[in-house]
Design an enzyme around this catalytic site. Sequence first.
Site, PDB file in Angstrom:
ATOM      1  N   LEU A   2     -22.514  16.857  54.935  1.00 11.77           N
ATOM      2  CA  LEU A   2     -23.016  18.036  55.644  1.00 11.77           C
ATOM      3  C   LEU A   2     -23.195  19.240  54.729  1.00 11.77           C
ATOM      4  O   LEU A   2     -23.072  20.385  55.171  1.00 11.77           O
ATOM      5  CB  LEU A   2     -22.044  18.390  56.788  1.00 11.77           C
ATOM      6  CG  LEU A   2     -21.758  17.272  57.788  1.00 11.77           C
ATOM      7  CD1 LEU A   2     -20.589  17.645  58.695  1.00 11.77           C
ATOM      8  CD2 LEU A   2     -23.001  16.961  58.613  1.00 11.77           C
ATOM      9  N   GLY A   3     -23.471  19.000  53.446  1.00  9.71           N
ATOM     10  CA  GLY A   3     -23.671  20.102  52.515  1.00  9.71           C
ATOM     11  C   GLY A   3     -22.429  20.965  52.393  1.00  9.71           C
ATOM     12  O   GLY A   3     -21.317  20.454  52.189  1.00  9.71           O
ATOM     13  N   THR A  36     -29.734  18.827  43.232  1.00  8.26           N
ATOM     14  CA  THR A  36     -30.427  17.538  43.122  1.00  8.26           C
ATOM     15  C   THR A  36     -29.489  16.342  43.191  1.00  8.26           C
ATOM     16  O   THR A  36     -29.765  15.354  43.876  1.00  8.26           O
ATOM     17  CB  THR A  36     -31.237  17.477  41.813  1.00  8.26           C
ATOM     18  OG1 THR A  36     -32.138  18.574  41.770  1.00  8.26           O
ATOM     19  CG2 THR A  36     -32.018  16.181  41.722  1.00  8.26           C
ATOM     20  N   ASN A  70     -28.808   7.760  39.220  1.00  7.04           N
ATOM     21  CA  ASN A  70     -27.776   8.779  39.426  1.00  7.04           C
ATOM     22  C   ASN A  70     -26.514   8.175  40.023  1.00  7.04           C
ATOM     23  O   ASN A  70     -25.392   8.498  39.609  1.00  7.04           O
ATOM     24  CB  ASN A  70     -28.304   9.877  40.359  1.00  7.04           C
ATOM     25  CG  ASN A  70     -29.437  10.670  39.746  1.00  7.04           C
ATOM     26  OD1 ASN A  70     -29.625  10.670  38.534  1.00  7.04           O
ATOM     27  ND2 ASN A  70     -30.193  11.349  40.591  1.00  7.04           N
ATOM     28  N   LYS A  95     -20.814  22.280  54.585  1.00 10.74           N
ATOM     29  CA  LYS A  95     -19.904  22.104  55.731  1.00 10.74           C
ATOM     30  C   LYS A  95     -19.008  20.875  55.539  1.00 10.74           C
ATOM     31  O   LYS A  95     -18.274  20.495  56.453  1.00 10.74           O
ATOM     32  CB  LYS A  95     -20.704  21.964  57.033  1.00 10.74           C
ATOM     33  CG  LYS A  95     -21.543  23.192  57.395  1.00 10.74           C
ATOM     34  CD  LYS A  95     -22.181  23.000  58.761  1.00 10.74           C
ATOM     35  CE  LYS A  95     -23.097  24.147  59.114  1.00 10.74           C
ATOM     36  NZ  LYS A  95     -24.389  24.073  58.382  1.00 10.74           N
ATOM     37  N   ASP A 136     -25.891  11.986  45.449  1.00  7.10           N
ATOM     38  CA  ASP A 136     -25.683  10.799  44.611  1.00  7.10           C
ATOM     39  C   ASP A 136     -24.301  10.815  43.971  1.00  7.10           C
ATOM     40  O   ASP A 136     -23.649   9.775  43.841  1.00  7.10           O
ATOM     41  CB  ASP A 136     -26.760  10.723  43.523  1.00  7.10           C
ATOM     42  CG  ASP A 136     -28.150  10.553  44.116  1.00  7.10           C
ATOM     43  OD1 ASP A 136     -28.259  10.001  45.227  1.00  7.10           O
ATOM     44  OD2 ASP A 136     -29.131  10.981  43.471  1.00  7.10           O
TER      45      ASP A 136
END
Length: 298
Positions: A212-213, A239, A42, A215, A243
């Site tokens: 931080l996703g 997923t 990936n 955030k 990456d």
Amino acid sequence: MKILNFGSLNIDWVYNVDHFVKPGETLSALSVDRFCGGKGLNQSVALSKAGASVFHAGGIGIDGQFLKERLKESGVDVSFVKTFDVPTGNAFIQVDKTGQNCIILFGGANQEITKEYAEEVIKNFQKGDIIVLQNEISSLNEIVDMAYESGLQIFLNPSPMNEKILALDLNKITYFMMNEIEGEAITGSNEPDIILDKMIEKYPKSKVVLTLGDKGARYAEGTKRIACGSYEVKAVDTTSAGDTFTGYFIAALADNMEIEKALERSAKAAALAVSVKGASNSIPLPEEVDNCKLTLKK
């Protein structure tokens, strides 16, 4: 400067489910798909799609030749990919209705990487070149040592986080590309600012990118701190988010982009990736990243 990604190659089996299966439960999947995957693959695809020239090294079995072809189609140099007499690595991924995922890994050929094979690969690169590593292959400790002795810039994504990462000489890492879970495992804190401070305190010569996703992301280098927000999208499958971010960020640095702009571009690419099912196939092209109109949340 050349970029070598020494990383995993997996066959991803993605099961879409209402909720993650519980102990003792038998759960019917809503659908199942097969994708090319592995954090290594990936990230190589993301690097190449982001405009970088990248070499991939890693192992597959006879059943994984299509993974090598996927890399070639994406513009990745596969001359260092080796075929072993074992099954290719597999990932069994559950994706729930919110787009979150949980993953079971089977190492397969990824765990056949030897010091001798790594040595044969790394001797083709020189001081100042970049090596990208994750924690889904064997001989990681030896690879880090050899790369460091060769003067390569080492970018480590410590995922999946386990005792193998903690056994490495992390002082040799140039860039940590990590999330909160990995940051907490190394520093003992789940607070982003404290994670960054403790990482720089423990590894003062290293630089840290903390994702931080929703955030956003943070960057630390010495006393410098940079924060980047996230982009608003409807998550379908997370997923390949990390990456994609990693590949785009390293490609931006190789292109001498400023850190702040590199973070924003990588965050936008990751946001586009989570809006599509699958792993490597969800990684966007540069024109998609540049032309999309997403809102940056600070």
